[in-house]
Design a protein around this motif. Structure first.
Motif, PDB file in Angstrom:
ATOM      1  N   GLN B  23       0.817  -1.222   0.000  1.00  0.00           N
ATOM      2  CA  GLN B  23       0.000   0.000   0.000  1.00  0.00           C
ATOM      3  C   GLN B  23       0.848   1.267   0.000  1.00  0.00           C
ATOM      4  OE1 GLN B  23      -2.568  -0.288   3.470  1.00  0.00           O
ATOM      5  NE2 GLN B  23      -4.284  -0.925   2.212  1.00  0.00           N
ATOM      6  N   ASN B  24       2.152   1.117   0.196  1.00  0.00           N
ATOM      7  CA  ASN B  24       3.014   2.298   0.344  1.00  0.00           C
ATOM      8  C   ASN B  24       4.018   2.366  -0.799  1.00  0.00           C
ATOM      9  OD1 ASN B  24       2.549   3.783   3.074  1.00  0.00           O
ATOM     10  ND2 ASN B  24       2.288   1.598   3.531  1.00  0.00           N
ATOM     11  N   SER B  25       3.826   3.350  -1.666  1.00  0.00           N
ATOM     12  CA  SER B  25       4.595   3.410  -2.904  1.00  0.00           C
ATOM     13  C   SER B  25       6.077   3.696  -2.687  1.00  0.00           C
ATOM     14  CB  SER B  25       3.998   4.484  -3.817  1.00  0.00           C
ATOM     15  OG  SER B  25       3.983   5.724  -3.122  1.00  0.00           O
ATOM     16  N   ASP B  26       6.454   4.139  -1.494  1.00  0.00           N
ATOM     17  CA  ASP B  26       7.868   4.437  -1.245  1.00  0.00           C
ATOM     18  C   ASP B  26       8.623   3.244  -0.653  1.00  0.00           C
ATOM     19  OD1 ASP B  26       6.459   4.578   1.153  1.00  0.00           O
ATOM     20  OD2 ASP B  26       7.783   6.112   2.010  1.00  0.00           O
ATOM     21  N   MET B  27       7.981   2.081  -0.640  1.00  0.00           N
ATOM     22  CA  MET B  27       8.606   0.900  -0.029  1.00  0.00           C
ATOM     23  C   MET B  27       8.490  -0.310  -0.940  1.00  0.00           C
ATOM     24  SD  MET B  27       7.160   1.018   3.807  1.00  0.00           S
ATOM     25  CE  MET B  27       7.434   2.471   4.814  1.00  0.00           C
ATOM     26  N   GLN B  28       9.429  -1.246  -0.730  1.00  0.00           N
ATOM     27  CA  GLN B  28       9.287  -2.531  -1.394  1.00  0.00           C
ATOM     28  C   GLN B  28       9.698  -3.644  -0.433  1.00  0.00           C
ATOM     29  OE1 GLN B  28      12.428  -3.735  -4.117  1.00  0.00           O
ATOM     30  NE2 GLN B  28      13.276  -1.668  -4.025  1.00  0.00           N
ATOM     31  N   ALA B  29       9.014  -4.781  -0.527  1.00  0.00           N
ATOM     32  CA  ALA B  29       9.349  -5.940   0.296  1.00  0.00           C
ATOM     33  C   ALA B  29      10.391  -6.763  -0.451  1.00  0.00           C
ATOM     34  CB  ALA B  29       8.103  -6.768   0.570  1.00  0.00           C
ATOM     35  N   VAL B  30      11.576  -6.892   0.143  1.00  0.00           N
ATOM     36  CA  VAL B  30      12.674  -7.598  -0.512  1.00  0.00           C
ATOM     37  C   VAL B  30      12.540  -9.109  -0.314  1.00  0.00           C
ATOM     38  CG1 VAL B  30      15.166  -7.976  -0.433  1.00  0.00           C
ATOM     39  CG2 VAL B  30      14.227  -5.652  -0.305  1.00  0.00           C
ATOM     40  N   GLY B  31      12.128  -9.511   0.869  1.00  0.00           N
ATOM     41  CA  GLY B  31      12.017 -10.938   1.121  1.00  0.00           C
ATOM     42  C   GLY B  31      11.390 -11.233   2.458  1.00  0.00           C
ATOM     43  N   VAL B  32      10.833 -12.438   2.530  1.00  0.00           N
ATOM     44  CA  VAL B  32      10.314 -12.970   3.782  1.00  0.00           C
ATOM     45  C   VAL B  32      11.338 -13.974   4.286  1.00  0.00           C
ATOM     46  CG1 VAL B  32       8.601 -14.619   4.661  1.00  0.00           C
ATOM     47  CG2 VAL B  32       7.858 -12.609   3.331  1.00  0.00           C
ATOM     48  N   PHE B  33      11.648 -13.929   5.584  1.00  0.00           N
ATOM     49  CA  PHE B  33      12.617 -14.865   6.171  1.00  0.00           C
ATOM     50  C   PHE B  33      11.887 -15.763   7.157  1.00  0.00           C
ATOM     51  CE2 PHE B  33      14.768 -11.251   4.535  1.00  0.00           C
ATOM     52  CZ  PHE B  33      15.852 -11.806   3.859  1.00  0.00           C
ATOM     53  N   THR B  34      12.031 -17.056   6.945  1.00  0.00           N
ATOM     54  CA  THR B  34      11.255 -17.997   7.749  1.00  0.00           C
ATOM     55  C   THR B  34      12.140 -19.117   8.268  1.00  0.00           C
ATOM     56  OG1 THR B  34       9.375 -19.523   7.723  1.00  0.00           O
ATOM     57  CG2 THR B  34      10.609 -19.300   5.668  1.00  0.00           C
ATOM     58  N   ARG B  35      11.724 -19.671   9.412  1.00  0.00           N
ATOM     59  CA  ARG B  35      12.437 -20.835   9.942  1.00  0.00           C
ATOM     60  C   ARG B  35      11.870 -22.125   9.351  1.00  0.00           C
ATOM     61  NH1 ARG B  35      11.916 -18.905  16.077  1.00  0.00           N
ATOM     62  NH2 ARG B  35       9.897 -18.423  15.143  1.00  0.00           N
ATOM     63  N   ARG B  36      10.720 -21.987   8.654  1.00  0.00           N
ATOM     64  CA  ARG B  36      10.164 -23.159   7.975  1.00  0.00           C
ATOM     65  C   ARG B  36      10.937 -23.387   6.664  1.00  0.00           C
ATOM     66  NH1 ARG B  36       4.103 -21.246   7.470  1.00  0.00           N
ATOM     67  NH2 ARG B  36       4.977 -19.211   7.971  1.00  0.00           N
ATOM     68  N   ALA B  37      10.616 -24.461   5.981  1.00  0.00           N
ATOM     69  CA  ALA B  37      11.225 -24.691   4.668  1.00  0.00           C
ATOM     70  C   ALA B  37      10.673 -23.622   3.725  1.00  0.00           C
ATOM     71  CB  ALA B  37      10.854 -26.078   4.158  1.00  0.00           C
ATOM     72  N   PRO B  38      11.538 -22.792   3.133  1.00  0.00           N
ATOM     73  CA  PRO B  38      11.065 -21.668   2.309  1.00  0.00           C
ATOM     74  C   PRO B  38      10.079 -22.098   1.228  1.00  0.00           C
ATOM     75  CG  PRO B  38      13.418 -21.481   2.670  1.00  0.00           C
ATOM     76  CD  PRO B  38      13.010 -22.817   3.244  1.00  0.00           C
ATOM     77  N   GLU B  39      10.323 -23.268   0.629  1.00  0.00           N
ATOM     78  CA  GLU B  39       9.442 -23.693  -0.462  1.00  0.00           C
ATOM     79  C   GLU B  39       8.031 -24.039   0.033  1.00  0.00           C
ATOM     80  OE1 GLU B  39      12.230 -24.985   0.490  1.00  0.00           O
ATOM     81  OE2 GLU B  39      12.012 -27.132   0.912  1.00  0.00           O
ATOM     82  N   VAL B  41       6.335 -22.078   2.024  1.00  0.00           N
ATOM     83  CA  VAL B  41       5.648 -20.827   2.361  1.00  0.00           C
ATOM     84  C   VAL B  41       5.268 -20.082   1.085  1.00  0.00           C
ATOM     85  CG1 VAL B  41       5.899 -18.570   3.476  1.00  0.00           C
ATOM     86  CG2 VAL B  41       6.879 -20.614   4.552  1.00  0.00           C
ATOM     87  N   LYS B  42       3.991 -19.738   0.964  1.00  0.00           N
ATOM     88  CA  LYS B  42       3.539 -18.972  -0.196  1.00  0.00           C
ATOM     89  C   LYS B  42       3.131 -17.586   0.280  1.00  0.00           C
ATOM     90  CE  LYS B  42       0.288 -19.133  -4.056  1.00  0.00           C
ATOM     91  NZ  LYS B  42       0.668 -17.738  -4.254  1.00  0.00           N
ATOM     92  N   THR B  43       3.711 -16.550  -0.291  1.00  0.00           N
ATOM     93  CA  THR B  43       3.405 -15.198   0.177  1.00  0.00           C
ATOM     94  C   THR B  43       2.198 -14.630  -0.566  1.00  0.00           C
ATOM     95  OG1 THR B  43       5.013 -14.304  -1.393  1.00  0.00           O
ATOM     96  CG2 THR B  43       5.785 -14.720   0.852  1.00  0.00           C
ATOM     97  N   VAL B  44       1.582 -13.649   0.051  1.00  0.00           N
ATOM     98  CA  VAL B  44       0.343 -13.058  -0.485  1.00  0.00           C
ATOM     99  C   VAL B  44       0.588 -12.343  -1.808  1.00  0.00           C
ATOM    100  CG1 VAL B  44      -1.538 -11.415  -0.037  1.00  0.00           C
ATOM    101  CG2 VAL B  44      -0.560 -12.731   1.858  1.00  0.00           C
ATOM    102  N   THR B  45       1.662 -11.546  -1.865  1.00  0.00           N
ATOM    103  CA  THR B  45       1.890 -10.707  -3.050  1.00  0.00           C
ATOM    104  C   THR B  45       3.069 -11.193  -3.883  1.00  0.00           C
ATOM    105  OG1 THR B  45       3.357  -9.160  -1.905  1.00  0.00           O
ATOM    106  CG2 THR B  45       0.988  -8.687  -1.803  1.00  0.00           C
ATOM    107  N   GLY B  46       3.562 -12.408  -3.578  1.00  0.00           N
ATOM    108  CA  GLY B  46       4.658 -12.957  -4.366  1.00  0.00           C
ATOM    109  C   GLY B  46       6.045 -12.544  -3.918  1.00  0.00           C
TER     110      GLY B  46
END
Lengths: 327, 327
Positions: B23-39, B41-46
């Motif tokens: 929702q904020n045009s001045d920001m970007q999400a670089v990555g999600v970091f998880t202790r689960r197996a990354p594969e 986890v499915k993120t909402v916006t990719g």
């Protein structure tokens, strides 16, 4: 050591500042400065009164000067001028001229290593902060400000200038259905008329033409013509009994959405109910006087606004205490 | 150039942060970091998902790390540790341990020339700010916090642990008469029982003893025994239909007096109505991520709280724009 405050101007606001200082153990009121004859002014708590002409003699005796004049003619001159000699706080509220006023005060304060904060009060002031937090947290949404129920002194004055009017009070009243729609997250587009109504209580002089007065009120450009206005003619006794105060208040509402597709609604509401507009404004001024004092000692010179100042600078207690108690 | 955000932990709060960044045009999400197996986890916006073990590889790619773990065991370890490598924001909400957490994070951040802000959200967070402004402006008065109506996840979990319970939601509800007395400036002294009631919606397993379950809920120490608690047994269908969300909210009220003899009452009320507790908290975290980014670039290192940060640092727009628009 307590913070030494000067009060420049002594009407309702100045008296409120004097009373607010008496509530804060870390402050003392050094003096009231007036353009009237000092001996003609009696202060509420016995603070000494001096001629405004002598104010520069107090440069070493006052930590922060709280300016209590009006925005129309007093503050545009007084705040920049006094910022050359004192740390200052004012309640300048002519919205469109705030950037210009800020610049004028900033230049003087910066050159003199003083700190200033302008446009302090509840609107501008606490409501501005509410709007900023609301918009920053809920970036997709709408912000609404409703004023009242409360007395508009400008509108009351306008009615009193009508021929045949002995006394008058005008209340600005938010439209309940509009408030409800905003709170429900409906994000309505509201015209001026749909947001507020104006309710007038008028005492007329003997023999005055009430129908004409009512018509003159309701059709008055800028003040009333864009609103649904109700006029009540009342006796002087009723006026004194029920309409002698200056209550005010209002709400700032941020209505926004979050989620993948904006599916979740949120409503942030900052509201005030004030028995005395002037005394509440004065209380905000005094809290910011504390902030100005601290900022100047830290070398943060120049002119600030309420948006620039960390909340913790307003607190009487230490940062550690406030974090432990309030966070 | 947009602010590059990392999301550390990916439950309800992490997903909320991801959506808020979108929702904020001045920001970007670089990555999600998880202790689960990354594969897994499915993120909402990719947003790409990485193993938490690889987070240090991202020191040059992330401006601010938003920590989305829990206060019980995750954040006390994660925030101080990550503050050695990243600017960080967390929502640590174990009130009694905030000073200790602040100290731990401050030391690490300061040493690494990083900036941190802890205990961000609505309570602690926006409510803390509301309390501070309220107490600073109205120095003679009382502060009240009412939570709800909203879902307490801790209380819902406690019910779900009772034998025979299939599912449960617990709503914390402010007592209307108490709210009314506070708003009227009566400054009541309120016991725990007089401030909130607890309303429980419970789905039981086949053949479970409802009377025993109700008794176990109502007498549960710390969670329910000090409150008036109502228990509703409902079907799974009704639960899914009417109680699947996580709404919350509440109000902070400062009731105070001003004037020569405290003759004028004032009421400041900061209220929230939230469809999604987690998404609103996430929105606050993201606004403070912006502040942390700016503070670090200005050399304001170490750990801050919401009380320390000027409102303007949260705004997407420039100071000049916000002063012109909101003040």
């Amino acid at each position: 050591m307590s913070i030494r405050i000067g009060i420049y101007g002594y009407g309702n606001l100045g008296r409120g500042v004097e009373c607010a200082i008496a509530q804060n153990s870390d402050m003392q009121a050094v003096g009231v400065f007036t353009r009237r004859a000092p001996e003609s002014v009696k202060t509420v708590t016995g603070v000494p009164v001096y001629s405004a002409d002598t104010v520069l003699d107090f440069q070493d005796k006052i930590d922060v000067m709280v300016l209590c004049g009006g925005s129309a003619t007093d503050l545009p001159k007084q705040t920049p001028e006094l910022a050359k000699y004192f740390n200052v706080v004012d309640s300048f509220d002519t919205h469109a001229k705030i950037p210009e006023h800020l610049k004028a005060v900033h230049e003087r304060a910066l050159k003199a290593n003083k700190t200033a904060v302008i446009s302090v009060g509840w609107d501008p002031g606490m409501f501005s902060i509410g709007r900023l937090y609301g918009e920053s947290v809920l970036s997709q949404g709408n912000t609404y400000t409703f004023w009242g129920k409360g007395v508009s002194q400008g509108h009351s004055d306008a009615i009193r200038r009508i021929d045949g009017v002995a006394n008058a009070k005008q209340y600005t009243v938010p439209v309940e259905s509009a408030l409800k729609a905003v709170r429900a997250g409906e994000n309505p587009v509201l015209t001026t008329r749909q947001k507020h109504t104006r309710e007038c209580f008028v005492v007329v002089k003997d023999g005055a033409d009430k129908a004409r007065i009512e018509r003159e009120i309701k059709t008055m450009p800028h003040y009333f013509d864009e609103y649904d206005t109700t006029v009540h003619f009342i006796s002087n006794e009723e006026f004194e009994k029920n309409h002698s105060g200056l209550p005010h208040g209002g709400v700032v509402i941020r209505s926004g959405v979050t989620g993948e597709n904006g599916e979740n609604k949120h409503c942030i509401e900052y509201g005030l109910k004030l028995d005395s507009n002037a005394e509440f404004t004065a209380s905000v001024l005094v809290a910011y006087a504390r902030a100005v004092y601290r900022l100047q000692r830290e070398g943060a010179f120049g002119c600030k606004t309420v948006l620039d100042i960390p909340p913790i600078y307003l607190a009487k207690e230490s940062r550690e205490e406030m974090i432990a108690k309030l966070l």
